[in-house]
Write a protein that holds these residues in place. Structure first.
Motif, PDB file in Angstrom:
ATOM      1  N   PRO A 205       0.832  -1.207   0.000  1.00 19.36           N
ATOM      2  CA  PRO A 205       0.000   0.000   0.000  1.00 19.36           C
ATOM      3  C   PRO A 205       0.865   1.254   0.000  1.00 19.36           C
ATOM      4  O   PRO A 205       2.006   1.248   0.482  1.00 19.36           O
ATOM      5  N   ASP A 206       0.326   2.349  -0.532  1.00 18.08           N
ATOM      6  CA  ASP A 206       1.110   3.577  -0.674  1.00 18.08           C
ATOM      7  C   ASP A 206       1.741   4.017   0.639  1.00 18.08           C
ATOM      8  O   ASP A 206       2.901   4.456   0.664  1.00 18.08           O
ATOM      9  N   ARG A 209       4.734   1.784   1.428  1.00 14.94           N
ATOM     10  CA  ARG A 209       5.815   2.095   0.482  1.00 14.94           C
ATOM     11  C   ARG A 209       6.500   3.406   0.857  1.00 14.94           C
ATOM     12  O   ARG A 209       7.740   3.483   0.899  1.00 14.94           O
ATOM     13  N   THR A 210       5.711   4.427   1.134  1.00 10.86           N
ATOM     14  CA  THR A 210       6.268   5.732   1.503  1.00 10.86           C
ATOM     15  C   THR A 210       7.083   5.633   2.781  1.00 10.86           C
ATOM     16  O   THR A 210       8.191   6.194   2.879  1.00 10.86           O
TER      17      THR A 210
END
Length: 249
Positions: A205-206, A209-210
């Protein structure tokens, strides 16, 4: 990992093809020397990606065909190696004729294959006496900042994959193993690209990842060995496996 999840992960790299090319290391010449059979001429780079191994084979004057299931990866390869055939295909459906290559090399990809379907295809395209060579670059995480990087992005040991997953039936001969220790030099941004191109990072999920990429940036900004560095020395252990078909033409 289920077969469906494995396939999704294996096909995820296209969105990060440019980062893959910028961040992933090449392969040491000693490993390639060991993998290739004597007098090899026609070589298939199966699961070629952006051509990290393909380029090293082309430099040797070999007749190389690159096969990969991801169009975006092959586009990067073709831009760098316009004279090298780059074909869409998989290990389970190799787009080459019978008895057409002296060697099939698989870099960083064997763990994505379905051996029950891929092995018959390998036997089909290899000539009698041909060679299958598998290779993985794995970070040497025994010391220092590389160990901390592994804590952030997950430990990496290709030897585990080899021990668990490389089983080849006759007419392949004995499976042999070899390791090469070497160092890859890269920029801090290339390290970010290396992490961004990992399948786990791509498919997370974003928010995950971030967070992962921010932790890597924090490592670059705070670790005493990395602060202010314009170039990084990343040690690798390259793990190689080879097997040769019995028989003569």
């Amino acid at each position: 990992m289920s077969s469906g999840a494995r396939q999704d992960r294996s096909l995820s790299f296209g969105s990060q093809a440019a980062a893959y090319e910028r961040g992933r290391p090449s392969y040491p010449p000693e490993a390639i020397d060991w993998l290739l059979p004597p007098n090899a001429r026609d070589v298939l780079d199966l699961g070629a990606g952006t051509g990290k191994l393909t380029a090293r084979l082309v430099e040797r004057g070999l007749d190389v065909v690159a096969v990969d299931p991801i169009a975006e990866m092959l586009e990067v390869l073709a831009a760098a190696l316009p004279d090298t055939p780059a074909l869409l295909g998989t290990a389970e459906q190799i787009p080459l004729p019978d008895n057409s290559v002296d060697a099939v090399l698989v870099a960083q990809a064997w763990h994505w294959f379905d051996p029950a379907r891929a092995i018959p295809e390998l036997l089909r395209v290899l000539r009698p006496g041909g060679r299958l060579g598998l290779v993985w670059n794995t970070r040497d995480e025994r010391l220092g900042w590389v160990k901390e990087l592994g804590t952030i992005i997950g430990r990496e040991d290709a030897r585990d994959a080899v021990d668990a997953g490389v089983q080849l039936p006759e007419p392949f001969g004995d499976i042999e193993g070899h390791q090469v220790e070497w160092t890859n030099y890269l920029t801090p941004q290339a390290l970010i690209d290396l992490v961004a191109s990992r399948s786990y990072c791509i498919t997370s999920p974003d928010a995950v990842r971030t967070k992962t990429l921010d932790q890597v940036r924090q490592l670059l900004a705070t670790h005493p060995a990395l602060v202010g560095a314009t170039g990084l020395a990343l040690p690798y252990i390259t793990v190689c496996v080879r097997a040769t078909l019995s028989g003569a033409a």
